[in-house]
Each structure stands twice: as C-alpha cells, then as structure tokens.
Design a protein around this motif. Structure first.
Motif, PDB file in Angstrom:
ATOM      1  N   VAL A 137      21.045  66.829  75.403  1.00 48.05           N
ATOM      2  CA  VAL A 137      20.415  65.597  75.892  1.00 48.05           C
ATOM      3  C   VAL A 137      21.020  64.428  75.126  1.00 48.05           C
ATOM      4  O   VAL A 137      21.195  64.498  73.905  1.00 48.05           O
ATOM      5  CB  VAL A 137      18.888  65.632  75.694  1.00 48.05           C
ATOM      6  N   LEU A 138      21.354  63.374  75.849  1.00 48.24           N
ATOM      7  CA  LEU A 138      21.815  62.121  75.230  1.00 48.24           C
ATOM      8  C   LEU A 138      20.779  61.055  75.552  1.00 48.24           C
ATOM      9  O   LEU A 138      20.590  60.697  76.715  1.00 48.24           O
ATOM     10  CB  LEU A 138      23.187  61.733  75.781  1.00 48.24           C
ATOM     11  N   VAL A 139      20.092  60.584  74.511  1.00 49.34           N
ATOM     12  CA  VAL A 139      19.007  59.631  74.701  1.00 49.34           C
ATOM     13  C   VAL A 139      19.249  58.410  73.831  1.00 49.34           C
ATOM     14  O   VAL A 139      19.804  58.515  72.733  1.00 49.34           O
ATOM     15  CB  VAL A 139      17.643  60.285  74.379  1.00 49.34           C
ATOM     16  N   GLY A 140      18.878  57.249  74.324  1.00 47.05           N
ATOM     17  CA  GLY A 140      19.003  56.011  73.567  1.00 47.05           C
ATOM     18  C   GLY A 140      17.668  55.295  73.509  1.00 47.05           C
ATOM     19  O   GLY A 140      16.985  55.155  74.533  1.00 47.05           O
ATOM     20  N   GLU A 141      17.303  54.841  72.315  1.00 48.94           N
ATOM     21  CA  GLU A 141      15.989  54.232  72.129  1.00 48.94           C
ATOM     22  C   GLU A 141      16.071  53.154  71.049  1.00 48.94           C
ATOM     23  O   GLU A 141      16.843  53.259  70.090  1.00 48.94           O
ATOM     24  CB  GLU A 141      14.978  55.308  71.715  1.00 48.94           C
ATOM     25  N   GLY A 142      15.246  52.135  71.165  1.00 48.75           N
ATOM     26  CA  GLY A 142      15.163  51.105  70.154  1.00 48.75           C
ATOM     27  C   GLY A 142      14.310  51.537  68.974  1.00 48.75           C
ATOM     28  O   GLY A 142      13.493  52.456  69.081  1.00 48.75           O
ATOM     29  N   PHE A 143      14.497  50.870  67.844  1.00 48.50           N
ATOM     30  CA  PHE A 143      13.660  51.106  66.672  1.00 48.50           C
ATOM     31  C   PHE A 143      13.559  49.804  65.889  1.00 48.50           C
ATOM     32  O   PHE A 143      14.358  48.881  66.084  1.00 48.50           O
ATOM     33  CB  PHE A 143      14.232  52.239  65.791  1.00 48.50           C
ATOM     34  N   TRP A 144      12.576  49.739  65.012  1.00 53.68           N
ATOM     35  CA  TRP A 144      12.437  48.559  64.161  1.00 53.68           C
ATOM     36  C   TRP A 144      13.251  48.744  62.890  1.00 53.68           C
ATOM     37  O   TRP A 144      13.041  49.686  62.136  1.00 53.68           O
ATOM     38  CB  TRP A 144      10.982  48.298  63.817  1.00 53.68           C
ATOM     39  N   ASP A 145      14.166  47.832  62.674  1.00 48.81           N
ATOM     40  CA  ASP A 145      15.012  47.840  61.489  1.00 48.81           C
ATOM     41  C   ASP A 145      14.506  46.804  60.487  1.00 48.81           C
ATOM     42  O   ASP A 145      15.284  46.127  59.816  1.00 48.81           O
ATOM     43  CB  ASP A 145      16.459  47.536  61.898  1.00 48.81           C
ATOM     44  N   ARG A 184      25.654  45.720  64.070  1.00 50.46           N
ATOM     45  CA  ARG A 184      25.288  44.321  64.304  1.00 50.46           C
ATOM     46  C   ARG A 184      26.228  43.710  65.342  1.00 50.46           C
ATOM     47  O   ARG A 184      25.803  42.940  66.206  1.00 50.46           O
ATOM     48  CB  ARG A 184      25.334  43.542  62.986  1.00 50.46           C
ATOM     49  N   ARG A 185      27.490  44.052  65.251  1.00 45.26           N
ATOM     50  CA  ARG A 185      28.452  43.523  66.213  1.00 45.26           C
ATOM     51  C   ARG A 185      28.090  43.946  67.640  1.00 45.26           C
ATOM     52  O   ARG A 185      28.129  43.128  68.571  1.00 45.26           O
ATOM     53  CB  ARG A 185      29.857  44.013  65.865  1.00 45.26           C
ATOM     54  N   THR A 223      16.560  32.585  73.185  1.00 43.57           N
ATOM     55  CA  THR A 223      15.651  32.145  72.120  1.00 43.57           C
ATOM     56  C   THR A 223      14.775  33.293  71.649  1.00 43.57           C
ATOM     57  O   THR A 223      14.531  33.449  70.439  1.00 43.57           O
ATOM     58  CB  THR A 223      14.793  30.970  72.617  1.00 43.57           C
ATOM     59  N   GLU A 224      14.273  34.111  72.575  1.00 46.72           N
ATOM     60  CA  GLU A 224      13.468  35.274  72.190  1.00 46.72           C
ATOM     61  C   GLU A 224      14.258  36.196  71.264  1.00 46.72           C
ATOM     62  O   GLU A 224      13.719  36.722  70.275  1.00 46.72           O
ATOM     63  CB  GLU A 224      13.028  36.045  73.434  1.00 46.72           C
ATOM     64  N   TRP A 225      15.519  36.387  71.582  1.00 47.99           N
ATOM     65  CA  TRP A 225      16.372  37.228  70.753  1.00 47.99           C
ATOM     66  C   TRP A 225      16.599  36.610  69.372  1.00 47.99           C
ATOM     67  O   TRP A 225      16.343  37.247  68.350  1.00 47.99           O
ATOM     68  CB  TRP A 225      17.706  37.457  71.468  1.00 47.99           C
ATOM     69  N   LEU A 226      17.051  35.355  69.349  1.00 44.29           N
ATOM     70  CA  LEU A 226      17.422  34.733  68.080  1.00 44.29           C
ATOM     71  C   LEU A 226      16.224  34.508  67.167  1.00 44.29           C
ATOM     72  O   LEU A 226      16.307  34.697  65.950  1.00 44.29           O
ATOM     73  CB  LEU A 226      18.129  33.400  68.349  1.00 44.29           C
ATOM     74  N   GLY A 228      13.023  35.891  67.789  1.00 41.53           N
ATOM     75  CA  GLY A 228      11.988  36.914  67.880  1.00 41.53           C
ATOM     76  C   GLY A 228      12.341  38.262  67.298  1.00 41.53           C
ATOM     77  O   GLY A 228      11.528  38.871  66.587  1.00 41.53           O
ATOM     78  N   TYR A 229      13.561  38.797  67.601  1.00 39.14           N
ATOM     79  CA  TYR A 229      13.813  40.182  67.206  1.00 39.14           C
ATOM     80  C   TYR A 229      15.220  40.466  66.702  1.00 39.14           C
ATOM     81  O   TYR A 229      15.517  41.609  66.317  1.00 39.14           O
ATOM     82  CB  TYR A 229      13.483  41.135  68.360  1.00 39.14           C
ATOM     83  N   ARG A 230      16.092  39.466  66.622  1.00 33.95           N
ATOM     84  CA  ARG A 230      17.464  39.747  66.210  1.00 33.95           C
ATOM     85  C   ARG A 230      17.543  40.438  64.857  1.00 33.95           C
ATOM     86  O   ARG A 230      18.340  41.356  64.653  1.00 33.95           O
ATOM     87  CB  ARG A 230      18.300  38.460  66.175  1.00 33.95           C
ATOM     88  N   ASP A 231      16.745  40.030  63.920  1.00 34.70           N
ATOM     89  CA  ASP A 231      16.840  40.541  62.554  1.00 34.70           C
ATOM     90  C   ASP A 231      16.049  41.817  62.315  1.00 34.70           C
ATOM     91  O   ASP A 231      16.094  42.370  61.203  1.00 34.70           O
ATOM     92  CB  ASP A 231      16.374  39.466  61.562  1.00 34.70           C
TER      93      ASP A 231
END
Length: 261
Positions: A137-145, A184-185, A223-226, A228-231
């Motif tokens: 299985v190949l799965v992709g998911e977000g996480f909090w860094d 990050r890139r 704006t949400e990205w920069l 809200g959650y970019r970092d």
C-alpha cells in the motif's frame, strides 16, 4: 466556480495532487510496485497521475482508478490516450470508500485522499480489502510538524505528529518498508504552484465571469498557507506491507474532515 473546478485549475502545473516532486513520485512508485506486479489500484485517483506514471514505467501493468469526479476521470482518460496506455487503464466513477470489485491488487494507492475515507486508518482498512497476498500500500497523509493554531486545525483537520502517525499505522498491523517526508522545498513549491496557477488563470481570463472569484480564492488560500499552517504542516508518504493477516471487515468511516487541497 465550485471547489472541484478551482482544484482542477490550481493543480494543472504540478506533477501530482500532493507536495511531492517528480523524483519523489518516481522513487515511491519504484518502492511501491512489487517485482512481478500485475495490477495497481488508486482509491481517489483524480486525474490518475500516479497510475499513468506506473503504467508508463511498467509495460506489463494494468491499473484501475476510482474517483467521484467525472471531470477528473475525463482528464485521466485523455491522458491515458495521449500516453498510449488507455487499453491498460480502467476507471470507475464512484465513492472510493464503497468501491468493490472481483480483483485484488499488488499495489493499492491513496495519496492525499484519506479525507474521502474519514482518516488514515479507515483508508488503510479500505486498502487492505483490495490487497493481493504479498502486495503493498502506498498512502500519503499530512501531519503536524509543530504545534498548530486552532485556525490551522480548522483548515486541515485533527492531524497527529509524525511519530504518532507512524506508530498508529504500525499498531494497525502494517510495516513501513519505505517512506518519504516532503521537504520544505516540495511543500513550498506545491503551494506556490497551486495558488500561483489559479491566480495566473484569473489574470489570463479577465473577462471570464469566474475570474474575480478565482483571484480572490488564490489570495485567500495563499494567506491561509503563509499565516496559518506553513510552519507546522508536514506530509508523509509510506509504502506499507501487512505485518500479519487480518480480516478485511467493513470500513467504518469517521466524520469527514476537510481536504487540504
């Protein structure tokens, strides 16, 4: 202009609908397609970018994709014709979480589509139903860094951190045999590509009735990205093999959470 149309325009200049560059996609498929594989399934395939790459790289492979979007599947069929793999690709317009079929698959993919199942573990439960013996299985998911703000959680959902995400997968009966954490890139390139492409479309079509909405949406998402959650947002892809046999069972959905894209 609805969300699907906005997403389609925003992703036209990016390799896949996830923060991964071409080399990362290639390496994940290299590790994900087992030796001698015959069949691949993508649950939530969109325009079938992953499947088209797999079919091109493996001439003996056959693939199936499942998605609810008629427009995305139409683009997938066009891409398959252009790349000469149309005869090896079957597409199904339906909810990926409810998909059933007679075949099992050597690789089951679901990258950036876990929201369609209600989370990561329900996605893996669905993938397990379709997996052939020895399959992956190949799965992709977000996480909090990092520690997210309440606004970031509202945008992207109640994610776990990286170690917890992997531990939950292992506890669910899976062994990671390969993985990739988006750099990050890759994360920045993805966001700039999406909202820059959408803004560029709006500027190139000033008389289109959807132009103003597209430009405003691009600015708001940027704006949400920069702010809200970019970092604090990260993205993980895992190639998994079952640690032990488990009954497939019925997939139980958790309440839907927002899709980041």
């Amino acid at each position: 202009m609805n969300r699907e149309q906005i997403s389609a325009i925003a992703h036209t200049a990016h390799p896949v609908k996830a923060p991964l560059d071409d080399d990362s996609v290639r390496r994940l498929l290299d590790h994900g397609v087992p030796p001698g594989a015959e069949r691949v399934l993508d649950l939530g395939c969109g325009t079938a970018a992953w499947l088209l790459r797999a079919l091109t790289a493996h001439p003996g492979l056959r693939a199936e994709g499942v998605d609810t979007s008629a427009d995305a599947l139409a683009l997938a069929r066009r891409g398959a014709r252009e790349q000469g793999v149309e005869d090896r690709l079957v597409l199904h317009q339906r909810d990926a979480a409810d998909f059933t079929g007679p075949d099992t698959f050597d690789l089951v993919l679901s990258v950036g589509a876990t929201h369609a199942f209600g989370g990561l573990l329900p996605t893996l439960a669905a993938a397990r139903r379709h997996l052939a013996p020895g399959g992956r299985v190949l799965v992709g998911e977000g996480f909090w860094d990092g520690t997210p703000t309440p606004e970031a959680v509202d945008l992207l959902g109640d994610l776990a951190d990286l170690p917890t995400t992997v531990e939950r997968v292992v506890a669910d009966g899976w062994t990671p045999v390969h993985g990739h954490i988006s750099t990050r890139r890759e994360l920045d390139a993805y966001e700039w590509s999406c909202w820059g492409t959408l803004a560029g479309w709006a500027l190139d079509h000033p008389t289109d009735p959807d132009s103003v909405q597209a430009l405003q949406t691009a600015a708001a998402r940027r704006t949400e990205w920069l702010r809200g959650y970019r970092d604090v947002f990260g993205f993980l892809c895992l190639v998994l093999r079952p640690t032990a046999d488990r009954p497939a069972g019925r997939v139980t959905r958790r309440p839907d959470r927002p899709c980041p894209w």
